[in-house]
Design an enzyme around this catalytic site. Structure first.
Site, PDB file in Angstrom:
ATOM      1  N   ARG A 295       9.288  11.516   0.879  1.00 19.36           N
ATOM      2  CA  ARG A 295       8.173  10.884   0.167  1.00 19.36           C
ATOM      3  C   ARG A 295       8.054  11.547  -1.199  1.00 19.36           C
ATOM      4  O   ARG A 295       7.972  12.781  -1.295  1.00 19.36           O
ATOM      5  CB  ARG A 295       6.849  11.046   0.913  1.00 19.36           C
ATOM      6  CG  ARG A 295       5.662  10.743  -0.008  1.00 19.36           C
ATOM      7  CD  ARG A 295       4.339  10.673   0.673  1.00 19.36           C
ATOM      8  NE  ARG A 295       4.255   9.490   1.520  1.00 19.36           N
ATOM      9  CZ  ARG A 295       3.105   8.976   1.949  1.00 19.36           C
ATOM     10  NH1 ARG A 295       1.955   9.528   1.614  1.00 19.36           N
ATOM     11  NH2 ARG A 295       3.103   7.913   2.713  1.00 19.36           N
TER      12      ARG A 295
ATOM     13  N   HIS B 299       7.447   1.202  -0.147  1.00 18.86           N
ATOM     14  CA  HIS B 299       6.926   1.878   1.040  1.00 18.86           C
ATOM     15  C   HIS B 299       7.383   1.074   2.273  1.00 18.86           C
ATOM     16  O   HIS B 299       6.577   0.433   2.951  1.00 18.86           O
ATOM     17  CB  HIS B 299       5.391   1.935   0.952  1.00 18.86           C
ATOM     18  CG  HIS B 299       4.755   2.926   1.875  1.00 18.86           C
ATOM     19  ND1 HIS B 299       5.474   3.772   2.697  1.00 18.86           N
ATOM     20  CD2 HIS B 299       3.441   3.199   2.129  1.00 18.86           C
ATOM     21  CE1 HIS B 299       4.630   4.528   3.395  1.00 18.86           C
ATOM     22  NE2 HIS B 299       3.400   4.191   3.073  1.00 18.86           N
TER      23      HIS B 299
ATOM     24  N   GLN C  58       5.900   1.383   5.939  1.00 17.22           N
ATOM     25  CA  GLN C  58       4.554   0.803   6.008  1.00 17.22           C
ATOM     26  C   GLN C  58       4.646  -0.707   6.261  1.00 17.22           C
ATOM     27  O   GLN C  58       3.932  -1.256   7.112  1.00 17.22           O
ATOM     28  CB  GLN C  58       3.809   1.061   4.693  1.00 17.22           C
ATOM     29  CG  GLN C  58       2.434   0.439   4.636  1.00 17.22           C
ATOM     30  CD  GLN C  58       1.432   1.123   5.550  1.00 17.22           C
ATOM     31  OE1 GLN C  58       1.300   2.342   5.499  1.00 17.22           O
ATOM     32  NE2 GLN C  58       0.736   0.374   6.373  1.00 17.22           N
TER      33      GLN C  58
ATOM     34  N   ASP D 160      -4.971  -2.372  -1.101  1.00 19.17           N
ATOM     35  CA  ASP D 160      -4.570  -0.964  -1.166  1.00 19.17           C
ATOM     36  C   ASP D 160      -5.379  -0.338  -2.300  1.00 19.17           C
ATOM     37  O   ASP D 160      -6.029  -1.056  -3.088  1.00 19.17           O
ATOM     38  CB  ASP D 160      -3.052  -0.892  -1.451  1.00 19.17           C
ATOM     39  CG  ASP D 160      -2.497   0.525  -1.449  1.00 19.17           C
ATOM     40  OD1 ASP D 160      -3.201   1.463  -1.008  1.00 19.17           O
ATOM     41  OD2 ASP D 160      -1.336   0.707  -1.916  1.00 19.17           O
TER      42      ASP D 160
ATOM     43  N   CYS E 294      -3.295  -0.265   4.153  1.00 25.64           N
ATOM     44  CA  CYS E 294      -2.360   0.771   4.605  1.00 25.64           C
ATOM     45  C   CYS E 294      -3.056   2.105   4.855  1.00 25.64           C
ATOM     46  O   CYS E 294      -2.544   2.946   5.581  1.00 25.64           O
ATOM     47  CB  CYS E 294      -1.236   0.932   3.590  1.00 25.64           C
ATOM     48  SG  CYS E 294      -1.833   1.298   1.924  1.00 25.64           S
TER      49      CYS E 294
ATOM     50  N   ARG F  39       2.272   2.569  12.581  1.00 22.15           N
ATOM     51  CA  ARG F  39       3.212   3.368  11.779  1.00 22.15           C
ATOM     52  C   ARG F  39       4.113   4.191  12.698  1.00 22.15           C
ATOM     53  O   ARG F  39       5.302   4.327  12.475  1.00 22.15           O
ATOM     54  CB  ARG F  39       2.459   4.326  10.844  1.00 22.15           C
ATOM     55  CG  ARG F  39       1.564   3.676   9.804  1.00 22.15           C
ATOM     56  CD  ARG F  39       2.322   2.815   8.827  1.00 22.15           C
ATOM     57  NE  ARG F  39       3.457   3.515   8.238  1.00 22.15           N
ATOM     58  CZ  ARG F  39       3.379   4.487   7.317  1.00 22.15           C
ATOM     59  NH1 ARG F  39       2.221   4.856   6.842  1.00 22.15           N
ATOM     60  NH2 ARG F  39       4.469   5.060   6.836  1.00 22.15           N
TER      61      ARG F  39
HETATM   62  N1   CP Z   1      -0.313   4.595   4.715  1.00 21.50           N
HETATM   63  C1   CP Z   1       0.235   5.787   4.474  1.00 21.50           C
HETATM   64  O1   CP Z   1       1.386   5.933   4.083  1.00 21.50           O
HETATM   65  O2   CP Z   1      -0.587   6.835   4.699  1.00 21.50           O
HETATM   66  P1   CP Z   1      -0.312   8.351   4.323  1.00 21.50           P
HETATM   67  O3   CP Z   1      -0.302   8.433   2.826  1.00 21.50           O
HETATM   68  O4   CP Z   1      -1.435   9.109   4.943  1.00 21.50           O
HETATM   69  O5   CP Z   1       1.026   8.746   4.889  1.00 21.50           O
HETATM   70  N1  NVA Z   2      -0.170   2.744  -3.060  1.00 21.12           N
HETATM   71  C1  NVA Z   2      -0.605   3.948  -2.370  1.00 21.12           C
HETATM   72  C2  NVA Z   2      -0.178   3.926  -0.945  1.00 21.12           C
HETATM   73  C3  NVA Z   2      -0.590   5.107  -0.126  1.00 21.12           C
HETATM   74  C4  NVA Z   2      -0.109   5.025   1.286  1.00 21.12           C
HETATM   75  C5  NVA Z   2      -0.060   5.166  -3.097  1.00 21.12           C
HETATM   76  O1  NVA Z   2       1.110   5.146  -3.483  1.00 21.12           O
HETATM   77  O2  NVA Z   2      -0.785   6.120  -3.281  1.00 21.12           O
END
Ligand code: CP
Ligand code: NVA
Length: 313
Positions: free
Chosen positions: A109, A136, A139, A232, A273, A301
């Site tokens: 990530r 993502h 997700q 989101d 999400c 997830r």
């Molecule tokens: N939805 C999601 O990816 O959550 P986190 O950022 O907590 O992993």
């Molecule tokens: N769009 C958000 C998603 C978090 C799971 C971000 O990138 O912060």
């Protein structure tokens, strides 16, 4: 589709997978979830290790990978960018080659999609994109699973993303919808529309699957007839400096009871999400109300991530 063709593959974005392959991951996720509900945990990752690399924070993604892998006998190792060299004192290429000698798989990530691509190219082991600025994908699989739990096959169902239409979550939903024949609309101010390159690519998938893709800045038009409304955060991780600008642009796009009513569909569900900023992109009553499925999504997830690892490891 022969499932053995998935072995050893990375998941960087759903673009690289055929519709049949995405469907296979989805069906396997359902099986994995049923097994989990029956307490049929096995030891399918015994003797395996995964490196969990995090440049950005996470609750769901980290916990899903860590618990899904660990409860099947595997050994997950969490490594933040405070712990290891991640392009700081060592090139990503070198980190990839070292991890490839020690682990069975890598989850990443972070910010740039390029890093996850380099990890996949140089490590020689499956690499899973746990969120970048661009995509993502894990997700999106959990999201489609949640849609199918509510409505059956997602083909022909209408998913509508309202908010920052160019963010990682919206982009991944457009790809997976186009692959699976689900209709997908982005409702977003023009400044936040996804780029034409991705839209055009998704159109080629949509032509084959029968999915209808659309992008509009008109809330009334966009949400009408939706089966699921998705939003989101207005400010994704790494974009904190853009907060004021986003609030101005996106306030008319808040998902609230009025917007949900504009779908004209009392059976419409609400998806997010998470994490959510209640009172910004979604009102408290909608996210906490009867149409909300956000905690099913969060649970999904784990099942989908386990399925992805089972199929590719
Ligand atoms: N939805 C999601 O990816 O959550 P986190 O950022 O907590 O992993
Ligand atoms: N769009 C958000 C998603 C978090 C799971 C971000 O990138 O912060």
């Amino acid at each position: 589709m022969n499932p053995s063709t998935l072995k050893g593959r990375s998941l960087l974005t759903w673009i690289d997978y055929t519709s049949e392959e995405v469907r296979y991951f989805l069906d396997l996720s359902k099986k994995v979830k049923e097994e989990a509900k029956k307490g049929l945990h096995k030891t399918r990752f015994r003797g395996k290790t995964i490196a969990l690399l995090f440049e950005k924070r996470s609750t769901r993604t980290r916990c899903a990978f860590e618990t899904a892998f660990g409860e099947e006998g595997g050994h997950p190792v969490f490594l933040s960018n405070q712990d290891i060299q991640l392009g700081a004192k060592e090139s990503i290429e070198d980190t990839a080659r070292v991890l490839g000698r020690m682990f069975s798989a890598i989850e990443f990530r972070g910010y740039t999609q390029e890093y996850v691509e380099i990890l996949a190219k140089y490590s020689g082991i499956p690499v899973y994109n746990g969120l970048t600025d661009s995509y993502h994908p894990t997700q999106a699989l959990a999201d489609v699973l949640t849609v199918e739990e509510n409505f059956g096959n997602c083909r022909g169902k209408r998913l509508c993303f309202v908010g920052d239409g160019r963010n990682n979550v919206a982009r991944s939903l457009m790809v997976i919808s186009a692959k699976l024949g689900m209709h997908f609309t982005i409702v977003s101010p023009r400044e936040l529309w996804p780029d034409d390159e991705l839209k055009n690519l998704c159109e080629t998938f949509a032509k084959e699957s029968g999915s209808l893709l659309s992008i509009t800045d008109n809330v009334e038009e966009g949400v009408k007839g939706a089966d699921a409304i998705y939003t989101d955060v207005w400010v994704s991780m790494g974009e904190e400096a853009l907060k004021a600008e986003r609030v101005t642009l996106l306030t008319p796009y808040q998902v609230n009871a009025g917007l949900m009513a504009k779908t004209g569909n009392p059976g419409c569900i609400f998806l997010h999400c998470l994490p959510a900023v209640k009172g910004e992109e979604v009102s408290f009553d909608v996210i906490e109300g009867p149409q909300s499925r956000v905690f099913d999504q969060a649970e999904n997830r784990k099942h989908t991530i386990k399925a992805i690892m089972l199929a590719t490891l």
